[in-house]
Design an enzyme around this catalytic site. Structure first.
Site, PDB file in Angstrom:
ATOM      1  N   GLU A  35       0.814  -1.219   0.000  1.00  0.00           N
ATOM      2  CA  GLU A  35       0.000   0.000   0.000  1.00  0.00           C
ATOM      3  C   GLU A  35       0.848   1.269   0.000  1.00  0.00           C
ATOM      4  OE1 GLU A  35      -3.767   0.201   0.076  1.00  0.00           O
ATOM      5  OE2 GLU A  35      -2.772   1.930  -0.792  1.00  0.00           O
TER       6      GLU A  35
ATOM      7  N   VAL B 147       2.465   3.462  -3.341  1.00  0.00           N
ATOM      8  CA  VAL B 147       1.826   4.436  -4.242  1.00  0.00           C
ATOM      9  C   VAL B 147       1.020   5.451  -3.431  1.00  0.00           C
ATOM     10  CG1 VAL B 147       0.245   4.758  -6.184  1.00  0.00           C
ATOM     11  CG2 VAL B 147       1.636   2.681  -6.055  1.00  0.00           C
TER      12      VAL B 147
ATOM     13  N   GLY C 130       1.619   7.569  -0.985  1.00  0.00           N
ATOM     14  CA  GLY C 130       1.804   7.760   0.460  1.00  0.00           C
ATOM     15  C   GLY C 130       0.660   7.236   1.297  1.00  0.00           C
TER      16      GLY C 130
ATOM     17  N   ASP D 297       9.931   8.508 -10.141  1.00  0.00           N
ATOM     18  CA  ASP D 297       9.224   8.018  -8.949  1.00  0.00           C
ATOM     19  C   ASP D 297       7.725   7.900  -9.270  1.00  0.00           C
ATOM     20  OD1 ASP D 297       9.136   7.693  -5.791  1.00  0.00           O
ATOM     21  OD2 ASP D 297       7.571   9.118  -6.356  1.00  0.00           O
TER      22      ASP D 297
ATOM     23  N   LYS E 116       5.179   4.464  -9.695  1.00  0.00           N
ATOM     24  CA  LYS E 116       3.841   4.320  -9.094  1.00  0.00           C
ATOM     25  C   LYS E 116       2.785   4.080 -10.177  1.00  0.00           C
ATOM     26  CE  LYS E 116       5.251   7.384  -5.361  1.00  0.00           C
ATOM     27  NZ  LYS E 116       5.379   8.807  -4.989  1.00  0.00           N
TER      28      LYS E 116
ATOM     29  N   GLY F  60       5.928  11.749   3.141  1.00  0.00           N
ATOM     30  CA  GLY F  60       6.127  12.161   4.533  1.00  0.00           C
ATOM     31  C   GLY F  60       5.987  10.973   5.474  1.00  0.00           C
TER      32      GLY F  60
HETATM   33  N1  HSE Z   1       9.435  11.073  -2.902  1.00  0.00           N
HETATM   34  C1  HSE Z   1       8.094  10.602  -2.937  1.00  0.00           C
HETATM   35  C2  HSE Z   1       7.176  11.763  -3.236  1.00  0.00           C
HETATM   36  C3  HSE Z   1       7.747   9.980  -1.619  1.00  0.00           C
HETATM   37  O1  HSE Z   1       7.647  12.898  -3.209  1.00  0.00           O
HETATM   38  O2  HSE Z   1       6.012  11.555  -3.506  1.00  0.00           O
HETATM   39  C4  HSE Z   1       6.555   9.109  -1.659  1.00  0.00           C
HETATM   40  O3  HSE Z   1       6.695   8.094  -2.580  1.00  0.00           O
END
Ligand code: HSE
Length: 439
Positions: free
Chosen positions: A135, A138, A140, A207, A211, A309
């Site tokens: 979970e 993707v 947070g 990133d 996701k 976070g």
């Molecule tokens: N570095 C990622 C972001 C953290 O800024 O969304 C969460 O995956």
């Protein structure tokens, strides 16, 4: 989930005590009585693996619970669940595959690992009869994985549009609202703990792409290869275009777009895009993420929350821990994927269709607009609006020419832009972005 009948101690091994790992440790401790009441699981983090034993941390872990070798988690017969939060791909792959072979349930927040090697890992998980939960990989704190696996299981997913990188959304928000430069905004995002250890992953769009790969693979039941994903980051977005977009009624957002066409071809792309200010996604600011999912039964749904976070991401890890614990207590298991059949294949990016924003710097003389319009028209690309802002700080005799283009395949647009750049009246490289009408 069933009403808990009994309490069982479930021992957890935690690999990684960085930002998210520390959040998991802290918040499992904070809410352990509540978790026990709700799930029947007394979650005990028995052992924590770190790289450096002497580093100062924002949580206190007893010294005898710390070690530097993740194999100690795998070899500990009392540990039922291993949480992988070490990041990176190679060592994390070794850790997760060894854990699965040792019949430990795995919880991971590692999107790069799943996007690049998920196919192998889920096949191994199936072979070993042990689930992987992900979970936190993707968006947070937004429970989007569970939503796709469970809440929307009765839908064919038509499209997903997501703001799925908190760092990039923070950067674009600060540029838009405070007029900050890109570097300053990135530094703020890093100071707030949103960015990855290597922020290049965030700002390059990868990133978010990792996701998007996970969401697309989950939604369409076949693995998306990273080579089939079109990725652009925020590192090339200029304040000027954010301003012009605003004047034309749009916000600039880094969007992950996943969309199936009528013949089951799925496009997966990540890029800075213009979103109409009237759409809810345009109001998603700061490190917040939001995901719009359209299903054939449910219609449009929107999920919003913090996408990065310590606390939000650890909320998702804890949700996985509770599911994993429930599977141990009550015997329910799933392989981590919606078990529907495979029904798609990737769509080449050149064939993907959208509207476009185009900015040119042109000679301020009659006939320029006609020349540009001809090259677009020859490729069957319509113009929906034109703006020539006066009084801008441009070299003498030049003027910006902004255009919104009707929907067209990417290949036609790229061809047109390269022809336009060949015109003697065009002074600089064209700037263009996709426009997502979201209707
Ligand atoms: N570095 C990622 C972001 C953290 O800024 O969304 C969460 O995956």
């Amino acid at each position: 989930m069933m009403i808990p009948q009994e309490t069982r101690t479930v021992r957890v091994g935690l690999a990684g005590l960085g930002n998210v790992g520390a959040g998991v440790y802290k918040n499992v401790g904070r809410n352990s009585a509540l978790i026990q009441k709700r799930t029947g699981a007394d979650l005990q983090i028995k052992r924590v693996v770190v790289r450096n034993l002497t580093k100062a941390r924002d949580v206190e872990v007893p010294a005898d619970a710390l070690s530097t070798d993740w194999r100690e988690l795998v070899n500990d017969a009392e540990i039922d669940i291993i949480v992988e939060l070490i990041g990176g791909v190679d060592e994390a792959f070794e850790l997760v595959s060894t854990a699965l072979q040792a019949k430990k349930i795995v919880v991971t927040g590692n999107k790069a690992l799943l996007a690049e090697r998920g196919q192998e890992l889920f096949a191994l998980a199936e072979k070993c009869g042990v689930p992987i939960y992900f979970e936190a990989a993707v968006a947070g704190g937004i429970p989007i994985i569970q939503t796709l696996q469970e809440g929307l299981v009765g839908n064919r997913i038509q499209s997903i549009h997501g703001i799925i990188n908190g760092t990039c959304n923070y950067i674009l928000t600060r540029m838009t609202q405070a007029g900050l430069g890109y570097k300053e905004a990135l530094q703020e995002a890093q100071d707030k703990g949103y960015a990855e250890a290597d922020p290049t992953l965030d700002v390059s769009g990868w990133d978010a792409a990792h996701k998007a790969i996970i969401l697309a693979s989950l939604s369409y039941g076949f693995w998306i290869n990273p080579a089939d994903v079109y990725v652009e980051g925020v590192d090339r977005v200029e304040l000027l275009d954010i301003r012009y977009a605003e004047r034309m009624g749009y916000a600039v957002k880094l969007l992950g777009v996943i969309r199936a066409d009528g013949s089951g071809r799925v496009e997966v792309r990540v890029q800075p895009s213009l979103v109409p200010r009237s759409h809810l996604l345009a109001s998603v600011n700061g490190s917040f993420n939001a995901v719009v999912v359209k299903g054939d039964v449910v219609g449009e749904t929107l999920f919003y929350g913090r996408g990065a976070g310590q606390d939000p991401t650890s909320s998702s890890v804890i949700s996985d821990l509770c599911d994993a614990a429930a599977s141990l207590i009550y015997g329910f298991r799933h392989s981590g994927f919606v078990p529907h059949g495979l029904y798609g294949k990737p769509k080449p990016v050149d064939e993907t269709v959208s509207h476009y924003y185009l900015r040119l710097l042109v000679d301020d003389v009659p006939g320029v607009l006609a020349q540009v319009a001809t090259l677009l028209g020859e490729r069957k690309i319509g113009i929906s609006s034109v703006m020539q802002p006066e009084g801008e700080d441009t070299p003498p005799g030049s003027i910006p020419l902004l255009m919104m283009l009707h929907d067209a395949p990417l290949k036609a647009v790229k061809d047109a832009i390269s022809a336009i750049q060949g015109l003697s009246c065009v002074r600089e490289k064209a700037v263009w972005m996709r426009v997502e009408p979201l209707d």
